[in-house]
Design an enzyme around this catalytic site. Structure first.
Site, PDB file in Angstrom:
ATOM      1  N   CYS A   2       0.876  -1.168   0.000  1.00 17.00           N
ATOM      2  CA  CYS A   2       0.000   0.000   0.000  1.00 17.00           C
ATOM      3  C   CYS A   2       0.915   1.220   0.000  1.00 17.00           C
ATOM      4  O   CYS A   2       2.088   1.126   0.281  1.00 17.00           O
ATOM      5  CB  CYS A   2      -0.862   0.032   1.266  1.00 17.00           C
ATOM      6  SG  CYS A   2      -1.813  -1.450   1.493  1.00 17.00           S
ATOM      7  N   ARG A  27       1.779   1.413  -5.951  1.00 17.02           N
ATOM      8  CA  ARG A  27       1.964   0.406  -4.891  1.00 17.02           C
ATOM      9  C   ARG A  27       0.650  -0.291  -4.547  1.00 17.02           C
ATOM     10  O   ARG A  27       0.651  -1.331  -3.892  1.00 17.02           O
ATOM     11  CB  ARG A  27       2.524   1.059  -3.628  1.00 17.02           C
ATOM     12  CG  ARG A  27       3.859   1.769  -3.809  1.00 17.02           C
ATOM     13  CD  ARG A  27       4.243   2.506  -2.542  1.00 17.02           C
ATOM     14  NE  ARG A  27       4.374   1.587  -1.452  1.00 17.02           N
ATOM     15  CZ  ARG A  27       5.504   0.925  -1.187  1.00 17.02           C
ATOM     16  NH1 ARG A  27       6.543   1.094  -1.961  1.00 17.02           N
ATOM     17  NH2 ARG A  27       5.572   0.093  -0.184  1.00 17.02           N
ATOM     18  N   TRP A  73      -3.724  -1.787  -1.297  1.00 13.17           N
ATOM     19  CA  TRP A  73      -3.754  -3.071  -1.998  1.00 13.17           C
ATOM     20  C   TRP A  73      -4.236  -4.048  -0.939  1.00 13.17           C
ATOM     21  O   TRP A  73      -3.521  -4.326   0.026  1.00 13.17           O
ATOM     22  CB  TRP A  73      -2.361  -3.459  -2.510  1.00 13.17           C
ATOM     23  CG  TRP A  73      -2.377  -4.683  -3.366  1.00 13.17           C
ATOM     24  CD1 TRP A  73      -2.591  -4.749  -4.706  1.00 13.17           C
ATOM     25  CD2 TRP A  73      -2.220  -6.043  -2.933  1.00 13.17           C
ATOM     26  NE1 TRP A  73      -2.543  -6.047  -5.153  1.00 13.17           N
ATOM     27  CE2 TRP A  73      -2.333  -6.870  -4.084  1.00 13.17           C
ATOM     28  CE3 TRP A  73      -1.982  -6.641  -1.708  1.00 13.17           C
ATOM     29  CZ2 TRP A  73      -2.223  -8.256  -4.028  1.00 13.17           C
ATOM     30  CZ3 TRP A  73      -1.877  -8.033  -1.649  1.00 13.17           C
ATOM     31  CH2 TRP A  73      -2.002  -8.815  -2.795  1.00 13.17           C
ATOM     32  N   ASN A  99       0.459   0.025   6.349  1.00 13.85           N
ATOM     33  CA  ASN A  99       0.899  -0.799   5.214  1.00 13.85           C
ATOM     34  C   ASN A  99       1.584  -2.012   5.817  1.00 13.85           C
ATOM     35  O   ASN A  99       2.572  -1.881   6.532  1.00 13.85           O
ATOM     36  CB  ASN A  99       1.876  -0.023   4.325  1.00 13.85           C
ATOM     37  CG  ASN A  99       2.471  -0.933   3.251  1.00 13.85           C
ATOM     38  OD1 ASN A  99       1.867  -1.926   2.876  1.00 13.85           O
ATOM     39  ND2 ASN A  99       3.671  -0.612   2.799  1.00 13.85           N
ATOM     40  N   GLY A 100       1.037  -3.199   5.554  1.00 11.60           N
ATOM     41  CA  GLY A 100       1.660  -4.413   6.095  1.00 11.60           C
ATOM     42  C   GLY A 100       0.594  -5.426   6.462  1.00 11.60           C
ATOM     43  O   GLY A 100      -0.561  -5.314   6.057  1.00 11.60           O
ATOM     44  N   GLU A 485      10.230 -14.471 -19.008  1.00  8.27           N
ATOM     45  CA  GLU A 485       9.971 -13.046 -18.756  1.00  8.27           C
ATOM     46  C   GLU A 485       8.936 -12.512 -19.751  1.00  8.27           C
ATOM     47  O   GLU A 485       8.015 -11.768 -19.384  1.00  8.27           O
ATOM     48  CB  GLU A 485      11.278 -12.261 -18.840  1.00  8.27           C
ATOM     49  CG  GLU A 485      11.147 -10.763 -18.744  1.00  8.27           C
ATOM     50  CD  GLU A 485      10.436 -10.264 -17.481  1.00  8.27           C
ATOM     51  OE1 GLU A 485      10.244 -11.056 -16.547  1.00  8.27           O
ATOM     52  OE2 GLU A 485      10.069  -9.087 -17.450  1.00  8.27           O
ATOM     53  N   LYS A 489       5.332 -10.825 -18.719  1.00 11.06           N
ATOM     54  CA  LYS A 489       4.928  -9.485 -19.185  1.00 11.06           C
ATOM     55  C   LYS A 489       3.524  -9.547 -19.770  1.00 11.06           C
ATOM     56  O   LYS A 489       2.670  -8.739 -19.473  1.00 11.06           O
ATOM     57  CB  LYS A 489       5.895  -8.961 -20.254  1.00 11.06           C
ATOM     58  CG  LYS A 489       7.203  -8.416 -19.752  1.00 11.06           C
ATOM     59  CD  LYS A 489       7.109  -7.162 -18.916  1.00 11.06           C
ATOM     60  CE  LYS A 489       6.973  -7.359 -17.459  1.00 11.06           C
ATOM     61  NZ  LYS A 489       7.893  -8.029 -16.625  1.00 11.06           N
ATOM     62  N   GLU A 492       0.683 -10.436 -17.094  1.00 10.30           N
ATOM     63  CA  GLU A 492       0.415  -9.499 -15.987  1.00 10.30           C
ATOM     64  C   GLU A 492      -0.211  -8.194 -16.460  1.00 10.30           C
ATOM     65  O   GLU A 492      -0.800  -7.476 -15.653  1.00 10.30           O
ATOM     66  CB  GLU A 492       1.670  -9.234 -15.165  1.00 10.30           C
ATOM     67  CG  GLU A 492       2.740  -8.423 -15.831  1.00 10.30           C
ATOM     68  CD  GLU A 492       3.868  -8.093 -14.849  1.00 10.30           C
ATOM     69  OE1 GLU A 492       3.631  -7.829 -13.671  1.00 10.30           O
ATOM     70  OE2 GLU A 492       5.020  -8.129 -15.297  1.00 10.30           O
ATOM     71  N   HIS A 508       7.922 -32.822 -24.241  1.00 11.42           N
ATOM     72  CA  HIS A 508       7.597 -33.518 -22.978  1.00 11.42           C
ATOM     73  C   HIS A 508       6.224 -33.118 -22.471  1.00 11.42           C
ATOM     74  O   HIS A 508       5.949 -33.184 -21.278  1.00 11.42           O
ATOM     75  CB  HIS A 508       8.678 -33.209 -21.938  1.00 11.42           C
ATOM     76  CG  HIS A 508      10.035 -33.668 -22.352  1.00 11.42           C
ATOM     77  ND1 HIS A 508      10.407 -34.989 -22.406  1.00 11.42           N
ATOM     78  CD2 HIS A 508      11.094 -32.966 -22.835  1.00 11.42           C
ATOM     79  CE1 HIS A 508      11.638 -35.089 -22.857  1.00 11.42           C
ATOM     80  NE2 HIS A 508      12.091 -33.880 -23.122  1.00 11.42           N
ATOM     81  N   LYS A 607       3.118  -2.670  -7.363  1.00 11.77           N
ATOM     82  CA  LYS A 607       4.508  -2.582  -7.817  1.00 11.77           C
ATOM     83  C   LYS A 607       5.454  -3.219  -6.830  1.00 11.77           C
ATOM     84  O   LYS A 607       6.439  -3.817  -7.194  1.00 11.77           O
ATOM     85  CB  LYS A 607       4.904  -1.112  -8.022  1.00 11.77           C
ATOM     86  CG  LYS A 607       6.311  -0.916  -8.552  1.00 11.77           C
ATOM     87  CD  LYS A 607       6.475  -1.521  -9.926  1.00 11.77           C
ATOM     88  CE  LYS A 607       7.880  -1.375 -10.443  1.00 11.77           C
ATOM     89  NZ  LYS A 607       8.097  -2.113 -11.714  1.00 11.77           N
TER      90      LYS A 607
HETATM   91  C1  AGP Z   1       7.307  -7.909 -12.728  1.00 11.39           C
HETATM   92  O1  AGP Z   1       6.835  -7.286 -13.892  1.00 11.39           O
HETATM   93  C2  AGP Z   1       6.328  -7.844 -11.611  1.00 11.39           C
HETATM   94  N1  AGP Z   1       5.905  -6.529 -11.338  1.00 11.39           N
HETATM   95  C3  AGP Z   1       6.772  -8.612 -10.382  1.00 11.39           C
HETATM   96  O2  AGP Z   1       6.957  -9.959 -10.761  1.00 11.39           O
HETATM   97  C4  AGP Z   1       8.091  -8.131  -9.727  1.00 11.39           C
HETATM   98  O3  AGP Z   1       9.185  -8.424 -10.556  1.00 11.39           O
HETATM   99  C5  AGP Z   1       8.263  -8.912  -8.406  1.00 11.39           C
HETATM  100  O4  AGP Z   1       7.185  -8.575  -7.555  1.00 11.39           O
HETATM  101  C6  AGP Z   1       9.584  -8.626  -7.696  1.00 11.39           C
HETATM  102  O5  AGP Z   1       9.635  -7.265  -7.356  1.00 11.39           O
HETATM  103  P1  AGP Z   1      11.052  -6.646  -6.885  1.00 11.39           P
HETATM  104  O6  AGP Z   1      11.994  -6.777  -8.044  1.00 11.39           O
HETATM  105  O7  AGP Z   1      10.735  -5.235  -6.538  1.00 11.39           O
HETATM  106  O8  AGP Z   1      11.530  -7.444  -5.702  1.00 11.39           O
END
Ligand code: AGP
Length: 612
Positions: A2, A27, A73, A99-100, A485, A489, A492, A508, A607
């Site tokens: 958050c 966030r 969040w 936040n937590g 990766e 992308k 998400e 496989h 984020k």
């Molecule tokens: C990647 O596009 C995502 N936003 C997510 O997987 C991110 O890489 C992951 O949460 C790790 O975050 P960090 O690199 O800030 O630790």
């Protein structure tokens, strides 16, 4: 997870709160709220984004020079008006943002209910707030003392800011496991989850450490004590963040801006780390630990998400260049599986935000077993950066888009530099190959510029596939992490299911998925396994699969069999992830736009995952 902001000073607080929450929306953005004090406490909150909060406060009284704000969040309780922060205490005399995650909130709530407390929300945060109020009432304590004592009963992570109408001259903050930054200016203080809401007002900041409680008042300024009531002298850092880095700079989305920033961000991640003549590579942040890394029994890389994918690239790099055994672990699994950790293990923790709870916890576990921990972070002064023994910043600049792009390529750049330096020092990387790699690495930014020039072509391609329901991404060797990766992308930000696989794994099982409805992205640059990847493409075409391939400029083979080709400039295969990941970023971006998804703030995501 958050975003929290707070202010105490002489100015009207509302504008800072709203602007600060907008900077922190990456966030978390499922609900938002503010509380201000001007004689009485005024509290406004709602489900939705900060823009929705502005709508409900438009004609309200938002005067006040002390206040707090929160963009959420959800962890406990649905995203709705009631569960939004700030929360009132039972007596409505205290307000708080959090936040937590309070892990023992259920037991605490039962105890408080037995003492006659009632709860308006389903959140753990409200339980913590009423615990504070209960301690204050029972022990007849000042609020900051009640906070300190109440937090001693809490299990979990928190960054909290609170104030009471009984003491209009005091903000109280505390932190454990979630970030909290305090900006200091003349007669005013700014609090936030990170420095982005603060930097335009002051560059002097204090990073609150775990188990510290800050009391901030206009008269006495900033006072910090530990949970055991030891006074702490705040260490004031000077922020280097540039404010323009926080704006979109003319791009439609932060994600697109950050994709286009990669030539510069990769240059920045190399700056000062390659000698003028290219004969030496040195990362100052780890120079005192290189011998320890070279002597390591093994390197264990811990990370999450995209950073974990960068860790996979690093596994190939470190074993290829420096012949050091490497294991790559999801931090969330590593922290709980009772792993074997030796004192001569070296852990490399990779994190863009430097606040990922699982990665932070895995670091603490490794340190408790005597291992050395090196960090690769993007946010200066972040919790992970401060928890490691040494490390290197990626210097990619603030990454606001939730989908990580420039941070990934900056991480891979720094890890490549580390592997080059270690391989050179160990003598396992011949001079000729070292020099060629360094020369190629320096050319990467200009080669990415060439890839970016294909944006229109990639946008046209996205029009053919934006209504797909599944995607497969395949790669071999250094291109296997790129396949993972690329798939992340896409899923998400477009919400299309996508899976990444080593290309050889097709036979496989996954090949059963292939039909004319299944787009398959194959990363097939000139590389050691090229011919085998060509065979994989032929296997897919034989089953009517549709192939989109990333190939080296001038490729004459794949371009004859794949349905669509995106050509990228040639480079050493060990450096190709830096280039081949870029068209996949653009493909995901355009597909998500065509699906009218929010590319900068995708649903359900945040984020920085500062809760587990
Ligand atoms: C990647 O596009 C995502 N936003 C997510 O997987 C991110 O890489 C992951 O949460 C790790 O975050 P960090 O690199 O800030 O630790």
């Amino acid at each position: 997870m958050c975003g929290i902001v707070g202010y105490i000073g002489e100015k009207q607080v509302y504008p800072f709160l709203i602007k600060g929450l907008k900077r922190l929306e990456y966030r978390g953005y499922d609900s938002a709220g503010v509380a201000l004090l001007n004689g009485d406490i005024k509290l406004y909150k709602c489900k939705g984004k900060v823009a929705d909060l502005e709508k409900i406060t438009k004609d309200q009284d938002t005067k006040g020079s002390i206040g707090i704000g929160h963009t959420r969040w959800a962890t406990h309780g649905l995203p709705n008006d009631v569960n939004a922060h700030p929360h009132f205490s039972d007596s409505k005399s205290i307000v708080m943002i959090h936040n937590g995650i309070i892990e023992n909130y259920t037991a605490l709530r039962k105890t408080l209910e037995s003492r006659g407390y009632t709860f308006r929300s389903e959140t753990d945060s409200e339980v913590l707030l009423n615990l504070i109020e209960d301690v204050q009432k029972k022990e007849k304590l000042p609020l900051n003392e009640a906070v300190r004592i109440a937090l001693s009963e809490v299990v979990g992570a928190y960054a909290i800011v609170l104030f009471s109408k009984e003491n209009p001259d005091q903000l109280i903050a505390a932190k454990k496991g979630s970030p909290l930054v305090i900006g200091i200016s003349k007669d005013e203080y700014f609090l936030a989850s990170d420095a982005t809401p603060i930097v335009e007002y002051t560059r002097e900041v204090v990073y609150l450490e775990d188990l510290e409680i800050a009391t901030i008042s206009r008269k006495e300024g900033l006072k910090i004590v530990t949970i055991k009531n030891q006074e702490i002298t705040p260490y004031i850092h000077a922020l280097e963040l540039q404010i323009e880095a926080l704006e979109k700079g003319g791009y439609e989305h932060f994600m697109l801006k950050e994709i286009y920033e990669q030539p510069r961000s990769i240059k920045d991640s190399m700056r000062g780390r390659i000698s003028e003549d290219g004969s030496r590579v040195a990362l100052g942040g780890i120079k005192d630990y290189e011998d320890k890394i070279l002597a390591a029994r093994r390197i264990i890389i811990i990370a999450c998400g995209t950073s974990w994918h960068a860790g996979l690239v690093a596994e190939y790099l470190f074993e290829d260049f420096a012949r050091i055994p490497v294991e790559v672990e999801y931090a969330s699994e590593f922290r709980y599986r009772n792993p074997v950790i030796y004192e001569d293990d070296v852990i490399i923790a990779i994190s863009q935000s430097g606040e990922t709870a699982d990665t932070l916890a895995a670091i603490e576990l490794a340190k408790s077993q005597g291992a050395t921990v090196i960090g690769v972070c993007n946010v200066v002064g972040s919790s992970i950066a401060r928890a490691t023994h040494a490390g290197s910043y990626t210097h990619a600049g603030p990454e606001i888009g939730v989908a990580s792009t420039k941070a990934f390529t900056a991480q891979v750049t720094v890890l490549t530099l580390m592997a080059l330096s270690l391989g050179r020092k160990k003598g396992t990387l011949p001079d000729q190959r070292f020099n060629r790699l360094v020369d190629d690495l320096k050319k990467i930014p200009s080669k990415i510029e060439k890839v970016l020039k294909q944006n229109d072509k990639i946008e046209r391609l996205s029009k053919l596939f934006f209504d797909a329901t599944n995607f497969l991404y395949l790669g071999r060797g250094y291109s296997f992490p790129v396949a993972l990766e690329g798939a992340l992308k896409l899923k998400e930000i477009s919400y299309i299911h996508a899976e990444g696989y080593p290309a050889a794994e097709m036979k496989h099982g996954p090949i059963a998925l292939i039909d004319e409805q299944m787009p398959v992205v194959v990363i097939a640059p000139r590389a050691t396994h090229y011919e085998k990847v060509v065979s994989n493409i032929q296997e897919i075409k034989a089953r009517k699969g549709v192939v989109i391939s990333i190939v080296t400029q001038g490729d004459k083979v794949v371009s004859e069999i794949a349905d669509h080709c995106i050509e990228v400039p040639d480079t050493d295969e060990a450096l190709m992830p830096l280039i081949s990941s870029v068209p996949l970023q653009l493909l995901s971006y355009h597909i998500a736009l065509l699906r009218e998804c929010n590319v900068d703030q995708p649903r359900n995501l945040a984020k920085s995952v500062t809760v587990e």
